[in-house]
Design an enzyme around this catalytic site. Structure first.
Site, PDB file in Angstrom:
ATOM      1  N   CYS A   1       2.828  15.070  12.370  1.00 29.01           N
ATOM      2  CA  CYS A   1       3.611  13.985  12.954  1.00 29.01           C
ATOM      3  C   CYS A   1       3.712  14.127  14.473  1.00 29.01           C
ATOM      4  O   CYS A   1       3.687  13.141  15.200  1.00 29.01           O
ATOM      5  CB  CYS A   1       4.995  13.925  12.325  1.00 29.01           C
ATOM      6  SG  CYS A   1       4.938  13.369  10.599  1.00 29.01           S
TER       7      CYS A   1
ATOM      8  N   ASN B   1      10.221   9.237   4.369  1.00 23.96           N
ATOM      9  CA  ASN B   1       9.091   9.861   3.692  1.00 23.96           C
ATOM     10  C   ASN B   1       8.873   9.214   2.332  1.00 23.96           C
ATOM     11  O   ASN B   1       9.810   8.785   1.653  1.00 23.96           O
ATOM     12  CB  ASN B   1       9.215  11.383   3.621  1.00 23.96           C
ATOM     13  CG  ASN B   1      10.507  11.917   3.047  1.00 23.96           C
ATOM     14  OD1 ASN B   1      11.551  11.273   3.094  1.00 23.96           O
ATOM     15  ND2 ASN B   1      10.454  13.126   2.516  1.00 23.96           N
TER      16      ASN B   1
ATOM     17  N   GLU C   1       8.224  10.052  10.170  1.00 23.79           N
ATOM     18  CA  GLU C   1       7.844   9.757  11.548  1.00 23.79           C
ATOM     19  C   GLU C   1       6.568   8.918  11.596  1.00 23.79           C
ATOM     20  O   GLU C   1       6.470   7.967  12.367  1.00 23.79           O
ATOM     21  CB  GLU C   1       7.631  11.058  12.342  1.00 23.79           C
ATOM     22  CG  GLU C   1       8.847  11.957  12.361  1.00 23.79           C
ATOM     23  CD  GLU C   1       8.923  12.938  11.190  1.00 23.79           C
ATOM     24  OE1 GLU C   1       9.614  13.963  11.355  1.00 23.79           O
ATOM     25  OE2 GLU C   1       8.313  12.700  10.128  1.00 23.79           O
TER      26      GLU C   1
END
Length: 138
Positions: free
Chosen positions: A87, A40, A53
Site C-alpha cells: 500500500c 479491506n 488504502e
C-alpha cells in the site's frame, strides 16, 4: 476527533474480513479536500484480497483524483496500524514523500508519519528511468 480518522473508522465498519477478522478502514484526502474511503476486502485466495488504502486510492483515481495530501488508517483493534509495504508503494505512485499518514491508536491518540518515513528510497518513475539509463550506458 480528527474527521479523517472518523471517516476511516466508519469505513472499517464495511470491511469484508471473514478470514482475518481484522477490519481496516482508510480515508484519503485529495488536494481539493475531497475525502475518499476504502476498507479491506478479503478473499479465500488471500492474494486476491484488497487492502483499505488501495481501495481508497482506486476509488479516488476512478473519480479523477490523483493528488493526495493526507491519509488516515484505522483498524477495529485501534492498534495504530500503518499501511503495508504494498500500500505504501501504491500511495507513492500518486503522492510524494510529504504525504501525511495518520494512524489511529484509539482514545484520541494517533501516530503521524510522512510517506517518506514509512517508505524511504521508494521505487518511482524516476528510479526506473535512472535504472534504464544505467543499463543503456553499460
Amino acid at each position: 476527533m480528527d474527521p479523517l480518522i472518523e471517516a476511516a473508522r466508519e469505513a472499517h465498519e464495511n470491511a469484508h474480513v471473514p478470514y482475518s477478522e481484522y477490519p481496516v478502514g482508510a480515508a484519503l484526502r485529495t488536494a481539493d479536500g475531497t475525502v475518499v474511503t476504502g476498507c479491506n476486502i478479503e478473499n479465500a485466495n488471500y492474494s486476491n484480497s484488497m487492502h483499505a488504502e488501495g481501495v481508497a486510492v482506486g476509488e479516488a483515481v476512478k473519480n479523477g483524483h490523483t493528488d493526495f495530501d493526507r491519509l488516515a488508517v484505522s483498524s477495529a483493534a485501534l492498534d495504530g496500524v500503518t499501511p503495508c509495504g504494498m500500500c505504501r508503494q501504491t500511495l507513492a505512485e500518486f503522492a510524494d514523500e510529504s504525504l501525511v499518514v495518520v494512524c489511529d491508536e484509539g482514545d484520541g491518540e494517533v501516530s503521524e508519519y510522512t510517506l517518506g518515513e514509512l517508505l524511504p528510497n521508494t521505487i518511482s518513475e524516476g528510479t526506473l528511468d535512472e535504472a534504464e539509463r544505467n543499463r543503456a550506458e553499460r
